[in-house]
Scaffold this active site. Structure first.
Site, PDB file in Angstrom:
ATOM      1  CB  CYS B 122       0.903 -16.491  -0.569  1.00 43.41           C
ATOM      2  SG  CYS B 122       1.349 -15.397   0.795  1.00 43.41           S
ATOM      3  CG  HIS B 270      -0.426 -19.596   1.126  1.00 45.26           C
ATOM      4  ND1 HIS B 270       0.831 -19.444   1.672  1.00 45.26           N
ATOM      5  CD2 HIS B 270      -1.139 -18.496   1.519  1.00 45.26           C
ATOM      6  CE1 HIS B 270       0.870 -18.308   2.350  1.00 45.26           C
ATOM      7  NE2 HIS B 270      -0.305 -17.731   2.268  1.00 45.26           N
ATOM      8  CG  ASN B 301       1.401 -16.434   5.554  1.00 41.11           C
ATOM      9  OD1 ASN B 301       2.237 -16.715   4.706  1.00 41.11           O
ATOM     10  ND2 ASN B 301       0.239 -15.896   5.241  1.00 41.11           N
TER      11      ASN B 301
END
Lengths: 75, 361
Positions: B122, B270, B301
């Protein structure tokens, strides 16, 4: 202490207001789950400036001891 | 702590591609013992809703290739002018060769081109941008293609309620170029290896090779089922890390750059989940309208592709115009690692996301 109880009651989904006391063990309540942990951690950090770990909350036993832990970390 | 400032280098183009298959959170109700109220609570608090899942035949390389092909078609950049390919992924097609090498072949790039992978999650997009800026600043390269993509849905066990509803798949392509008078960019990066167990796939690599033992399912105290070859996330530690380190790092970056908080047009964080993004925003006392979060709700995500996905989802109509803007990007995750940057953006070819088209593959 009252402030911590208020935070815990807000973090636990569908908890009856007034059902938490200093002797309550939060992690043994049926309303306790990972989302409650997350919201409680967040609220304690914002209110008391103490970022608690999962293990610390789980090991604290009662709300009273959790409050003592928070105060000791504030010093 | 690596803090860097660059001038005359710009992010000139970016796009994200997602698989067409959508999985709704409601389809995962069995993970929550059929508790609809709990599901609704997760949707409301965390922003869980749906995620994009790649079919077994589609990899991060495929998603990123379609993103790169479309980006080159829509911009004035030719594949032969690319002299650096950086591929951020943790789900490469093979352990050898690198995805970057495979992309080099697919795009038919010139042989005078550095191509290699970056094994980050990430935080990886910001690390990739930093590396691209560094290579251009050093004079080694002039035009870099940064790919960032993962198929993390394949790394989670479908019965692990702590990870399965969270992660989606996506691939992005971004161009970084030498560009006169584009203004300064600032970066800060960091790592904390003591948190390396917080996000980990314990087995299946060189340390613990795949075996019958590593494929065995186990159930933890929360009822989450996984094997040692699946992603394990200590959600509490990751959350604490996010709300502790990230706001502090963003403040430090603003201070390093001597940039006022309110002069940043957008904070593209993020997209871990809505709760974390908005929580960081509140701690920094930011205007939440400057923090895109909708791509998490649409895609899940998507790891290293989440920042370009947020740009492609929420800002594609804004970043294309000729007004010069400053955006702050911040990625954080596996490692633990984190990276933030402030970029000048002007007349960027920031294209709207699109769905992977198997017919084009």
């Amino acid at each position: 202490m009252e402030q911590l109880i208020k935070i815990i009651e807000e973090s636990l989904y569908e908890l009856e207001p007034g059902s938490i006391t200093g002797e309550s063990n939060v992690v043994q309540l049926k309303e306790w789950d990972s989302l409650a942990l997350l919201t409680l951690t967040d609220a304690v950090d914002l209110e008391f400036g103490v970022l608690l770990k999962k293990d610390e909350i789980e090991a604290s036993g009662t709300v009273l001891k959790l409050h003592q832990l928070i105060l000791s970390k504030q010093k | 702590m690596p803090s860097s400032m660059f001038e005359d280098i710009a992010v000139t183009a970016s796009i994200t591609v997602v698989p067409s298959k959508i999985r709704n959170l409601d389809e995962d109700i069995d993970l929550f013992d059929g508790n609809k109220r709990q599901l609704d609570r997760l949707k409301k608090t965390i922003g869980f809703d749906q995620r994009r899942i790649a079919d077994a035949s589609i990899t991060a390389l495929d998603l990123c290739y379609q993103a790169a092909s479309h980006l080159l078609e829509q911009s004035d950049i030719k594949a032969k002018n690319i002299d650096g390919i950086l591929f951020v992924t943790q789900t490469a097609d093979h352990s050898q060769p690198s995805n970057a090498s495979l992309m080099h072949r697919k795009l038919e790039c010139h042989s005078e081109c550095a191509a290699f992978d970056i094994g980050l999650g990430c935080s990886g997009f910001v690390y990739g941008l930093w590396l691209a800026h560094s290579l251009i600043h050093s004079g080694s390269c002039e035009t870099i293609l940064l790919l960032s993509g993962d198929t993390l849905s394949r790394m989670v066990h479908p019965k692990d309620k702590t990870t399965a509803p969270l992660f989606g798949d996506a691939g992005s392509a971004t161009i970084i170029q030498k560009k006169a008078s584009s203004g300064p960019s600032w970066f800060r990066l960091g790592s904390d290896g003591t948190g390396s167990d917080a996000l980990i796939v314990p087995a299946g690599g060189a340390r613990y090779p795949s075996s019958d033992v590593t494929k065995k399912e186990t159930e933890d105290e929360e009822g989450a089922i996984r094997t040692l070859e699946d992603l394990h996330m200590d959600g509490s530690s990751v959350f604490n890390f996010s709300i502790d380190v990230v706001p502090r790092e963003i403040e430090a970056l603003l201070n390093f750059a001597q940039v006022e908080k309110n002069t940043i047009d957008f904070y593209v964080l993020h997209q871990a989940n809505r709760y974390i993004v908005q929580n960081i925003g509140k701690r920094l006392q930011l205007d939440l309208a400057k923090l895109p979060v909708r791509s998490f709700e649409a895609f899940g995500n998507v790891s290293s592709a989440s920042i370009p996905a947020a740009m492609s989802y929420d800002l594609s109509k804004i970043l294309v115009d000729s007004e010069r803007r400053q955006i702050l990007l911040s990625g954080f995750g596996v490692g633990l690692s984190w990276g933030s940057c402030i970029l000048p953006i002007e007349s960027m070819v920031c294209l709207k996301w699109f769905e992977y088209d198997e017919a084009m593959a």
